[in-house]
Design a protein around this motif. Structure first.
Motif, PDB file in Angstrom:
ATOM      1  N   ALA A  15      40.306  -2.707 -30.552  1.00 28.69           N
ATOM      2  CA  ALA A  15      39.817  -2.390 -29.166  1.00 28.69           C
ATOM      3  C   ALA A  15      40.966  -2.680 -28.078  1.00 28.69           C
ATOM      4  O   ALA A  15      41.046  -1.862 -27.081  1.00 28.69           O
ATOM      5  CB  ALA A  15      38.649  -3.016 -29.045  1.00 28.69           C
ATOM      6  N   ARG A  18      43.440  -0.064 -27.432  1.00 27.91           N
ATOM      7  CA  ARG A  18      42.584   1.139 -26.693  1.00 27.91           C
ATOM      8  C   ARG A  18      42.084   0.872 -25.388  1.00 27.91           C
ATOM      9  O   ARG A  18      41.815   1.712 -24.557  1.00 27.91           O
ATOM     10  CB  ARG A  18      41.691   1.507 -27.446  1.00 27.91           C
ATOM     11  CG  ARG A  18      41.710   2.115 -28.801  1.00 27.91           C
ATOM     12  CD  ARG A  18      40.309   2.628 -29.785  1.00 27.91           C
ATOM     13  NE  ARG A  18      39.322   2.005 -29.435  1.00 27.91           N
ATOM     14  CZ  ARG A  18      38.792   0.928 -30.419  1.00 27.91           C
ATOM     15  NH1 ARG A  18      39.572   0.838 -31.402  1.00 27.91           N
ATOM     16  NH2 ARG A  18      37.789   0.234 -30.515  1.00 27.91           N
ATOM     17  N   ASP A  20      39.560  -1.017 -24.718  1.00 32.61           N
ATOM     18  CA  ASP A  20      38.217  -0.537 -24.944  1.00 32.61           C
ATOM     19  C   ASP A  20      37.340  -1.916 -24.484  1.00 32.61           C
ATOM     20  O   ASP A  20      37.321  -2.868 -25.668  1.00 32.61           O
ATOM     21  CB  ASP A  20      37.948   0.128 -26.287  1.00 32.61           C
ATOM     22  CG  ASP A  20      36.409   0.159 -26.619  1.00 32.61           C
ATOM     23  OD1 ASP A  20      35.608  -0.157 -25.746  1.00 32.61           O
ATOM     24  OD2 ASP A  20      36.050   0.308 -27.703  1.00 32.61           O
ATOM     25  N   ASP A  22      34.313  -2.771 -24.161  1.00 29.95           N
ATOM     26  CA  ASP A  22      32.921  -2.859 -25.149  1.00 29.95           C
ATOM     27  C   ASP A  22      33.373  -3.295 -26.464  1.00 29.95           C
ATOM     28  O   ASP A  22      32.794  -4.224 -27.002  1.00 29.95           O
ATOM     29  CB  ASP A  22      32.019  -1.865 -25.046  1.00 29.95           C
ATOM     30  CG  ASP A  22      31.311  -1.624 -23.721  1.00 29.95           C
ATOM     31  OD1 ASP A  22      31.073  -2.672 -22.884  1.00 29.95           O
ATOM     32  OD2 ASP A  22      30.680  -0.417 -23.525  1.00 29.95           O
ATOM     33  N   GLY A  23      34.469  -2.591 -26.928  1.00 29.90           N
ATOM     34  CA  GLY A  23      34.866  -2.816 -28.481  1.00 29.90           C
ATOM     35  C   GLY A  23      35.765  -4.129 -28.387  1.00 29.90           C
ATOM     36  O   GLY A  23      35.585  -4.888 -29.413  1.00 29.90           O
TER      37      GLY A  23
END
Length: 109
Positions: A15, A18, A20, A22-23
């Protein structure tokens, strides 16, 4: 990175690659602790705030190149790169897992 990592750590690293948010937060327990070069942050909300303020704005991505176990903790080392002074910097991430999730993450430069 082709390391055999426990699922919550692998998910966090993927994550982060990326960017990301939330990840990155998903593998943490609600009462997780993050220690950033000695600064202690407690709970998912506070950890998220730290990532929003210090990781995301500089696109900081950690790319571990070594892994070892120490006393049940998983320790990753490698460079982090992004839009910050001195990039890339070599970091050590020490993960403590509990209940299939990240209970504590300690980072040091």
């Amino acid at each position: 990175m082709s390391m055999n990592l426990p699922k919550p750590i692998a998910e966090f690293i993927a994550a982060n690659a990326r960017l990301d948010m939330d990840g990155m937060m998903e593998p943490f327990l609600p009462d997780a602790i993050f220690i950033d070069n000695g600064k202690r942050i407690e709970g998912q909300a506070a950890i998220r705030q730290l990532f929003e303020e210090e990781v995301m704005p500089v696109n900081a991505i950690f790319e571990p190149d070594t892994v070892r176990e120490d006393g049940g903790d998983i320790i990753l080392e490698g460079p982090a790169h992004g839009d910050f002074p001195g990039s890339p910097l070599r970091f050590t991430y020490r993960f403590t897992l509990s209940e299939g999730a990240i209970k504590m993450l300690e980072t040091t430069v």
